[in-house]
Design a protein around this motif. Sequence first.
Motif, PDB file in Angstrom:
ATOM      1  N   THR A 151     -17.933  75.448  91.934  1.00  0.00           N
ATOM      2  CA  THR A 151     -17.201  74.871  93.290  1.00  0.00           C
ATOM      3  C   THR A 151     -16.956  76.052  93.989  1.00  0.00           C
ATOM      4  OG1 THR A 151     -16.058  73.056  91.879  1.00  0.00           O
ATOM      5  CG2 THR A 151     -15.164  73.480  94.062  1.00  0.00           C
ATOM      6  N   LYS A 192     -10.153  75.638  90.019  1.00  0.00           N
ATOM      7  CA  LYS A 192     -11.448  74.890  90.040  1.00  0.00           C
ATOM      8  C   LYS A 192     -12.601  75.514  89.594  1.00  0.00           C
ATOM      9  CE  LYS A 192     -10.219  72.212  94.369  1.00  0.00           C
ATOM     10  NZ  LYS A 192     -10.299  72.245  95.692  1.00  0.00           N
ATOM     11  N   ASP A 244      -9.852  78.523  95.902  1.00  0.00           N
ATOM     12  CA  ASP A 244     -10.473  77.436  95.031  1.00  0.00           C
ATOM     13  C   ASP A 244     -10.097  77.997  93.490  1.00  0.00           C
ATOM     14  OD1 ASP A 244     -11.397  75.734  96.593  1.00  0.00           O
ATOM     15  OD2 ASP A 244     -13.552  76.530  96.511  1.00  0.00           O
ATOM     16  N   GLN A 280      -6.618  77.376  92.459  1.00  0.00           N
ATOM     17  CA  GLN A 280      -6.402  76.117  92.247  1.00  0.00           C
ATOM     18  C   GLN A 280      -7.050  75.499  90.836  1.00  0.00           C
ATOM     19  OE1 GLN A 280      -8.107  74.058  95.923  1.00  0.00           O
ATOM     20  NE2 GLN A 280      -6.032  74.226  96.749  1.00  0.00           N
TER      21      GLN A 280
END
Length: 166
Positions: A22, A18, A13, A16
């Motif tokens: 999250t 995020k 995450d 990416q």
Amino acid sequence: MPEKKIRERARKDARQGKAPSTQAGEFVHEEIRHVRQGKHGARSAKQAIAIGLSKARRAGVKLPPPQEGTSAARTRTQAARDYKKGQKSPGRAASPRRSRAIRTALQREGKQSASRTALSRQAHAGAERRGPVSRRRAAQKAVRTKGHARLKSTARKAARTRAAGR
């Protein structure tokens, strides 16, 4: 100690791009799963979430402690301690006696804190505290990010919930 799979998922995450919340969600999900499996209990849904957030901070997720006025001073202090610990290189593991004491204390707690109803109640209370503008923004983001199929099923669910409430 969070499972390796969970730490990897949170790292993915992060790669990416995020949000830290999250990434921390992965740890919270794990904690909820543990309570449901009966590994241990929690006094409330809020406690189960707090344990997950603490584990996330200690695992190195860059989730800052809550701001002043949003939670108790003791909670903020502990969150700051967890955050600091997660940003340093890993030190010694907790002593077996301490780990066992924590585990047995949590095993005495109930399992209903991770039920659908309890989590739903917790989410509803949190949304209420955030106010109507925040709820509206969250709904608009859901429209943008969920995709057509998920949106339809969510709308159907909301309609059923409203009908049940009448």
